[in-house]
Design a protein around this motif. Structure first.
Motif, mmCIF file in Angstrom:
data_model
loop_
_atom_site.group_PDB
_atom_site.id
_atom_site.type_symbol
_atom_site.label_atom_id
_atom_site.label_comp_id
_atom_site.label_asym_id
_atom_site.label_seq_id
_atom_site.Cartn_x
_atom_site.Cartn_y
_atom_site.Cartn_z
ATOM 1 N N VAL A 1 0.596 -0.847 -0.289
ATOM 2 C CA VAL A 1 -0.133 0.189 -0.013
ATOM 3 C C VAL A 1 0.883 1.315 -0.285
ATOM 4 O O VAL A 1 0.758 1.604 1.096
ATOM 5 C CB VAL A 1 -0.859 0.111 1.619
ATOM 6 C CG1 VAL A 1 -2.206 1.085 0.972
ATOM 7 C CG2 VAL A 1 -1.616 -1.189 1.470
ATOM 8 N N PRO A 2 1.415 1.874 -1.478
ATOM 9 C CA PRO A 2 1.931 3.202 -1.307
ATOM 10 C C PRO A 2 1.657 4.458 -0.948
ATOM 11 O O PRO A 2 0.361 3.926 -1.098
ATOM 12 C CB PRO A 2 2.955 3.069 -2.342
ATOM 13 C CG PRO A 2 1.771 1.965 -3.461
ATOM 14 C CD PRO A 2 1.079 1.113 -1.919
ATOM 15 N N ALA B 1 -6.856 0.343 5.002
ATOM 16 C CA ALA B 1 -6.405 -0.667 4.181
ATOM 17 C C ALA B 1 -6.361 -2.070 4.416
ATOM 18 O O ALA B 1 -6.020 -3.202 5.129
ATOM 19 C CB ALA B 1 -5.141 -1.033 3.288
ATOM 20 N N GLY B 2 -6.260 -1.503 6.477
ATOM 21 C CA GLY B 2 -6.192 -3.354 7.566
ATOM 22 C C GLY B 2 -4.460 -3.494 7.424
ATOM 23 O O GLY B 2 -3.792 -4.902 7.603
ATOM 24 N N CYS B 3 -3.194 -2.226 6.949
ATOM 25 C CA CYS B 3 -2.069 -3.076 7.315
ATOM 26 C C CYS B 3 -1.141 -3.479 8.589
ATOM 27 O O CYS B 3 -1.988 -2.815 9.454
ATOM 28 C CB CYS B 3 -1.523 -1.368 6.802
ATOM 29 S SG CYS B 3 -1.458 -0.858 5.446
ATOM 30 N N SER C 1 -3.032 3.491 -4.669
ATOM 31 C CA SER C 1 -4.021 4.711 -3.578
ATOM 32 C C SER C 1 -3.523 6.566 -4.326
ATOM 33 O O SER C 1 -2.582 6.761 -4.447
ATOM 34 C CB SER C 1 -4.109 5.236 -2.183
ATOM 35 O OG SER C 1 -2.778 5.053 -1.846
ATOM 36 N N ALA C 2 -4.417 7.508 -4.161
ATOM 37 C CA ALA C 2 -4.571 8.676 -4.521
ATOM 38 C C ALA C 2 -4.916 9.093 -3.808
ATOM 39 O O ALA C 2 -6.470 8.932 -3.366
ATOM 40 C CB ALA C 2 -4.307 8.931 -6.346
ATOM 41 N N SER C 3 -4.679 10.595 -3.468
ATOM 42 C CA SER C 3 -6.038 11.167 -3.070
ATOM 43 C C SER C 3 -5.376 12.465 -3.185
ATOM 44 O O SER C 3 -4.414 12.980 -4.009
ATOM 45 C CB SER C 3 -5.246 11.571 -1.632
ATOM 46 O OG SER C 3 -4.206 12.223 -1.646
ATOM 47 N N LEU D 1 -10.017 10.513 -1.536
ATOM 48 C CA LEU D 1 -8.904 9.176 -1.833
ATOM 49 C C LEU D 1 -10.065 8.729 -2.805
ATOM 50 O O LEU D 1 -10.743 7.465 -2.671
ATOM 51 C CB LEU D 1 -9.506 8.615 -0.471
ATOM 52 C CG LEU D 1 -8.138 7.639 -0.247
ATOM 53 C CD1 LEU D 1 -6.680 7.803 -0.518
ATOM 54 C CD2 LEU D 1 -8.135 7.386 1.001
ATOM 55 N N PHE D 2 -9.050 7.453 -3.353
ATOM 56 C CA PHE D 2 -9.167 7.116 -4.735
ATOM 57 C C PHE D 2 -8.352 5.717 -4.509
ATOM 58 O O PHE D 2 -7.418 5.789 -4.505
ATOM 59 C CB PHE D 2 -8.741 7.263 -6.260
ATOM 60 C CG PHE D 2 -9.277 6.152 -7.395
ATOM 61 C CD1 PHE D 2 -10.288 5.621 -7.014
ATOM 62 C CD2 PHE D 2 -7.595 5.514 -7.469
ATOM 63 C CE1 PHE D 2 -10.830 4.701 -8.059
ATOM 64 C CE2 PHE D 2 -8.573 4.448 -8.488
ATOM 65 C CZ PHE D 2 -9.086 4.388 -9.052
#
Length: 191
Positions: free
Chosen positions: A57-58, A75-77, A155-157, A174-175
């Protein structure tokens, strides 16, 4: 370490040893955030996580600590790999990420928060484990492939603040996109 020249063999061994440590930490096929400046530590972490079947998850290091925490929690990292330059942000959101069991710094100087590991410590531990016969990083064909369905999360915001008269609007979007690759060979970086 960052100024050293690395051969392809050095990179392969560092990824293998870090991948072994990732398995020993129970992070294979788990989600791990990776945040910071792209450098050698970032690159080998990314390859070792992907080849271990972990979902990476970058996240953008420029995001506020609260937004980073929101992404990590959504994301539940179970792990966060980060560069030393955002150690202050990590300290801010560390307690608000209950699913994260491991915080790992890319710092070459050993700079890390108390209780965190560095990539270099994990590589050293993984090398010792591999030398002792722990070859969990490789499958029976000698290929780094522990997950039959490799995945990646991108991901991108966006953030836009504007004012209309006396009204102030702060907007965030947030995408996130999860990709499951259909070809298991695509996760193997050495094939």
């Amino acid at each position: 370490m960052s100024d050293e020249k690395k051969t392809f063999e050095d990179v392969r061994l560092d990824v293998r040893h870090l991948g072994t440590a990732i398995h020993n930490l129970g992070l294979s096929e788990k989600k791990a955030a990776i945040i910071g400046t792209a450098g050698y530590g970032w690159i080998i972490s990314y390859f070792a996580l992907m080849a271990s079947g972990s979902v990476t998850v970058p996240a953008d290091k420029e995001m506020p600590a609260e937004e980073l925490a929101a992404i990590i929690n959504k994301a539940g990292c179970e792990a966060v790999f980060y560069s030393a330059e955002i150690a202050d942000k990590v300290a801010v959101f560390k307690s608000s990420c209950p699913t994260v069991k491991n915080f790992v710094s890319f710092s070459v100087n050993g700079d890390k928060a108390e209780g965190d590991s560095t990539v270099w410590e994990l590589i050293e531990a993984g090398a010792a484990n591999f030398t002792d016969g722990n070859n969990i990083y490789y499958d029976t064909l000698g290929i780094a492939r522990q997950n039959s369905k490799p995945m990646s999360v991108m991901s991108a915001s966006l953030r836009k603040d504007f004012q209309v008269g006396k009204m102030h609007f702060e907007n965030r979007a947030l995408f996130q996109l999860s990709l499951i690759l259909s070809d298991p060979q695509s996760s193997c970086i050495y094939c």
